[in-house]
Each structure stands twice: as structure tokens, then as C-alpha cells.
Motif scaffolding. Structure first.
Motif, short mmCIF file in Angstrom:
data_model
loop_
_atom_site.label_atom_id
_atom_site.label_comp_id
_atom_site.label_asym_id
_atom_site.label_seq_id
_atom_site.Cartn_x
_atom_site.Cartn_y
_atom_site.Cartn_z
N TYR A 48 0.83 -1.20 0.00
CA TYR A 48 0.00 0.00 0.00
C TYR A 48 0.87 1.25 0.00
O TYR A 48 1.87 1.33 0.71
CB TYR A 48 -0.91 0.03 1.23
N PHE A 49 0.43 2.24 -0.80
CA PHE A 49 1.05 3.57 -0.83
C PHE A 49 -0.07 4.60 -0.86
O PHE A 49 -1.00 4.50 -1.68
CB PHE A 49 1.94 3.69 -2.08
N GLY A 50 0.00 5.59 0.02
CA GLY A 50 -1.01 6.65 0.04
C GLY A 50 -0.37 8.01 0.10
O GLY A 50 0.74 8.17 0.64
N LEU B 205 6.14 11.32 17.17
CA LEU B 205 7.22 11.55 16.20
C LEU B 205 8.39 10.62 16.43
O LEU B 205 9.11 10.28 15.47
CB LEU B 205 7.68 13.01 16.29
N ASP B 206 8.62 10.21 17.65
CA ASP B 206 9.80 9.40 17.96
C ASP B 206 9.41 7.99 18.36
O ASP B 206 8.34 7.76 18.95
CB ASP B 206 10.60 10.05 19.09
N GLY B 207 10.28 7.04 18.04
CA GLY B 207 10.03 5.65 18.38
C GLY B 207 8.99 5.02 17.49
O GLY B 207 8.71 5.50 16.38
N THR B 208 8.39 3.95 17.97
CA THR B 208 7.35 3.24 17.23
C THR B 208 6.04 3.29 18.02
O THR B 208 6.03 3.62 19.20
CB THR B 208 7.74 1.78 16.98
N GLY C 109 1.10 -4.68 13.48
CA GLY C 109 2.49 -4.61 13.89
C GLY C 109 2.91 -3.17 14.16
O GLY C 109 2.12 -2.23 13.99
N ASP C 110 4.14 -2.99 14.57
CA ASP C 110 4.61 -1.65 14.91
C ASP C 110 4.69 -0.76 13.67
O ASP C 110 4.97 -1.23 12.56
CB ASP C 110 5.99 -1.72 15.56
N ALA C 111 4.47 0.52 13.89
CA ALA C 111 4.60 1.53 12.83
C ALA C 111 5.43 2.68 13.37
O ALA C 111 5.67 2.79 14.58
CB ALA C 111 3.23 2.01 12.38
N HIS C 112 5.90 3.55 12.47
CA HIS C 112 6.68 4.70 12.89
C HIS C 112 6.46 5.86 11.93
O HIS C 112 6.00 5.68 10.79
CB HIS C 112 8.17 4.35 13.00
N GLU D 74 4.39 13.95 8.51
CA GLU D 74 4.30 14.03 7.05
C GLU D 74 4.44 12.67 6.38
O GLU D 74 4.42 12.59 5.15
CB GLU D 74 5.37 14.98 6.51
N GLY D 75 4.60 11.60 7.17
CA GLY D 75 4.69 10.27 6.58
C GLY D 75 4.72 9.22 7.66
O GLY D 75 5.29 9.44 8.74
N ILE D 76 4.10 8.08 7.40
CA ILE D 76 4.09 6.97 8.33
C ILE D 76 4.28 5.67 7.55
O ILE D 76 4.04 5.61 6.34
CB ILE D 76 2.79 6.90 9.16
N ALA D 77 4.70 4.62 8.25
CA ALA D 77 4.89 3.33 7.61
C ALA D 77 4.86 2.23 8.65
O ALA D 77 5.20 2.46 9.82
CB ALA D 77 6.23 3.29 6.86
N LEU D 78 4.48 1.04 8.23
CA LEU D 78 4.65 -0.14 9.07
C LEU D 78 6.13 -0.50 9.10
O LEU D 78 6.82 -0.39 8.08
CB LEU D 78 3.83 -1.31 8.52
N VAL D 79 6.60 -0.94 10.25
CA VAL D 79 8.02 -1.27 10.38
C VAL D 79 8.35 -2.52 9.56
O VAL D 79 9.36 -2.57 8.85
CB VAL D 79 8.39 -1.47 11.86
N ASP D 80 7.49 -3.54 9.64
CA ASP D 80 7.77 -4.79 8.94
C ASP D 80 6.72 -5.13 7.87
O ASP D 80 6.88 -6.11 7.16
CB ASP D 80 7.83 -5.95 9.95
N GLY D 81 5.67 -4.35 7.78
CA GLY D 81 4.62 -4.64 6.81
C GLY D 81 4.75 -3.79 5.56
O GLY D 81 5.44 -2.76 5.55
N PRO D 82 4.04 -4.17 4.48
CA PRO D 82 4.17 -3.48 3.19
C PRO D 82 3.20 -2.30 3.04
O PRO D 82 2.32 -2.30 2.18
CB PRO D 82 3.86 -4.58 2.18
N ALA D 83 3.38 -1.28 3.88
CA ALA D 83 2.48 -0.12 3.78
C ALA D 83 3.21 1.14 4.22
O ALA D 83 3.86 1.15 5.26
CB ALA D 83 1.23 -0.33 4.65
#
Length: 380
Positions: free
Chosen positions: A252-254, A307-310, A316-319, A331-340
């Protein structure tokens, strides 16, 4: 030559500006915001993310290159009103086939010129975005102010039905086809599918009302969600579809509203910014590389995330991957181990800088490393 028609701009707090009619005559009431781009006014007014807003251009001279048929970012002009200081008296570009004034008139957009946009912008920066009216019909300021204060606010506004495509369509890949992407149209700009197609992606643009079954029918290698207008807290259907995408581990990309959809899908809230980010000169740091990029932005809401850490999510965890350097907004977020992953700004940047074009390549890399279990390559 007849004298120009007078126009009046009234803010909900009573601040009043007088000028001349620019564009269509009549009355319009909407949230008033300012955009700092010194170029790209045609792309700005045809960006569906501006649905429900009166746009103040901070650049003092607007309209000098006219408008043309090639630089539309969507099928029409979306701004609900337009405020400029000094409209150009002539159009100087060989590409132009009409003036900006003519386009606004044709499309029924009420505007005002001759306004001290510097003073107006300073007022909005200090007081925040608010409702306002532009009128060529009413001279009673108090009566117009009452109409403004009776109008709905941007909180709770949902314009997806207005801006989304009524039916699905396909933008073919340029050159050899590498991937298929389902792009959910929340107010997509025309340049976005082109940026994907340039990378060998066949883009199936789907309405905002699409279900997970509609998405899976495309047999996608990835799913994309676009920019768009309104309050992200109202888009529950879209969030539900995205959670189904994340459950199935489809890459996923948004961008923009698509970033807020990911934030909500991960369990985070959103909030309204005081006056938002609108323009093509917003500095953002990519925390994954440390690089700073100048970005094109248009948003009045943001994701509420540390803003800091997960932080924990159902997937699962995101950051937080990207941070605005002017005000430390996510301004941007993502899953640490997932495809998003997602960003709050516009990497297609039409008009604007191209610092963030790498994000489309990052999406391709994500599909390379995380094959979708629903891809046509798998189901064939």
C-alpha cells in the motif's frame, strides 16, 4: 469601457476586504485558506483537494500565462472561490487559449481581485483558517457575516462523492508492463497515474465507493489511495477497505488523504491544523535517509502520531517516517515490517518541485520485495 463590478470579502470574524469582481458574479461561502505557490495556479484550482475552499493566492501577480487545455489536473475547477491581488491584464504564454478570468467565469467560480492578500494571509496565519464569503450581490456586511457564520465548517465535511470518478478507468503502463495497481480515487490529480505509469504500472482508477471485492477484482500487485478534500474522520468506508488491504498484506502507498486513511486504519486519530499547509515550498525531512526535500502540499488535517520511536497497531509496529520542518507535523508513516507507507504531501508535484518523486520508486520496490498474494501473477 464599463467600470469593474465591486466585490466584497467577509470573514467569519468580521474582517472585511473590498475589491473588484474576478471570475463569476454571485455569492460563495466556504472555508478560506491561502496557497503560497508562485506558479502553477491552473494546477491549483483544478486540484480536487480544494473542494469546499476559497483560495487566497499569496503571490501578488496571478494569471500572466493564462490557462490551457493540457495543464488541468482533473475534469474541472474545484475551488469554491478565488482571491488575488493583481490579475494579469494580458496572457503571455503561447500555450494559453483563454484567460484565467474567463475560465473562472465559465465555471461559475466567484472571485475577487484588488485585495491586500498580504494582510489577509497574515490575518489567517494569526487567527487560523475560517469560513468566509465573496459576494458581488450583497453590500450589507453584517448580513453577509451572518450567512457565513450559519454555514457549515470543514470539520465533518465529506466531499468524496463530488470529486471521485463515477466509474473505473485504466491508465496503461508506459513501455513494458511490470505491475497492476488499484488506485482509489479520493480526488486524484491527473499527474499521479502518469507518474505510476512511467514506472511500468497499469493503473486501475477506482471510485471512492469501491469495496474490497472491487479492489481484488483488479488482481493488484499494490493499492494506492490519493489526495482528496474534506475531513478524514468522515471517510469510514475508505478506512474499512484499507484495513482489508492491510489484512491481506497487499502493498500500500497513500498520499495526502491517503496518508490520513493509513493513520486511521492503524488506529490513530486526525486533527485539524490551524491554517494548514498549501504551496510548493514546504520542507520535509525523510527520517529514513536524513535527507530534506522541498514538497508540494495541500492539506488542512494531519495524523496524530508520536514523532519518535514506534507505536503499536493491529498490523504490527509503525513509525513516523517524514516530519514537516516548519512545525513538526507528521508528514509520513509506515509499518516497520509490513508493506504499507504513506506521505502527507504530493510527490507528483504538478506544479512544484520533484524532490519527492523517489516515493513512486519506493512503491515499486515495495511491490518487488512484498509480492501481493492477490496479484495476477499469482492467480494466473
Amino acid at each position: 469601457m464599463s467600470a469593474p463590478q465591486e466585490a466584497i470579502l467577509v470573514l467569519e470574524d468580521g474582517r472585511t476586504f473590498r475589491g473588484e469582481s474576478y471570475g463569476a458574479t454571485g455569492t460563495t461561502i466556504a472555508e478560506i485558506v491561502f496557497a503560497t505557490g508562485m506558479t502553477g495556479y491552473q494546477e491549483t484550482i483544478t486540484d480536487p483537494s480544494y473542494r469546499g475552499q476559497i483560495v487566497v493566492m499569496t503571490a501578488p501577480h496571478i494569471g500572466n500565462t493564462g490557462v490551457n487545455d493540457e495543464d488541468f489536473e482533473s475534469r474541472r475547477v474545484w475551488v469554491d472561490g478565488y482571491v488575488v491581488r493583481e490579475p494579469s491584464r494580458v496572457r503571455s504564454s503561447w500555450r494559453a487559449n483563454k484567460s484565467l478570468d474567463d475560465l473562472l467565469t465559465e465555471q461559475g467560480v466567484v472571485g475577487i481581485s484588488g485585495v491586500d492578500t498580504r494582510a489577509l494571509t497574515r490575518h489567517l496565519r494569526e487567527r487560523g483558517s475560517m469560513r468566509a464569503a465573496i459576494s458581488t450581490e450583497h453590500s450589507d456586511v453584517e448580513a453577509l457575516a451572518r450567512l457565513v457564520n450559519d454555514a457549515p465548517t470543514m470539520e465533518g465535511a465529506n466531499f468524496l462523492a463530488d470529486v471521485t470518478t463515477p466509474e473505473a478507468y485504466v491508465v496503461p503502463a508506459q513501455g513494458e508492463k511490470r505491475y497492476t495497481v488499484a488506485a482509489i480515487d479520493l480526488g486524484i490529480k491527473g499527474m499521479t497515474p502518469r507518474r505510476l505509469a512511467e514506472r511500468g504500472i497499469e493503473v486501475h482508477v477506482l471510485p471512492a465507493t469501491s469495496t474490497i471485492e472491487d479492489v481484488l477484482a483488479v488482481a493488484p500487485d499494490g493499492v494506492f489511495m490519493s489526495n482528496g478534500p474534506g475531513d478524514p474522520s468522515t471517510a469510514d468506508h475508505v478506512v474499512g477497505v484499507l484495513r482489508e488491504v492491510l489484512d491481506r498484506k497487499i502493498p500500500y502507498f497513500g498520499i495526502c488523504l491517503g496518508n490520513q486513511m493509513l493513520g486511521r486504519a492503524l488506529g490513530r486519530g486526525t486533527y485539524k491544523l490551524k491554517y494548514g499547509h498549501r504551496g510548493i515550498n514546504q520542507p520535509v525531512q525523510d527520517r529514513t535517509t536524513g535527507k530534506v526535500e522541498i514538497t508540494s502540499q495541500n492539506h488542512g488535517f494531519a495524523v496524530d502520531a508520536p514523532l519518535d520511536g514506534t507505536f503499536e497497531t493491529p498490523y504490527g509496529d509503525a513509525h513516523v517516517t517524514h516530519v514537516g520542518l516548519n512545525d513538526q507535523v507528521v508528514e509520513g508513516i509506515a509499518l516497520v515490517d509490513g508493506p504499507a507507507f504513506s506521505v502527507q504531501y504530493h510527490p507528483e508535484a504538478a506544479a512544484g518541485p520533484h524532490d519527492a518523486a523517489y516515493l513512486f520508486d519506493r512503491f515499486v520496490e515495495l511491490m518487488d520485495t512484498h509480492p501481493s498474494p492477490h496479484s495476477s501473477k499469482v492467480t494466473a
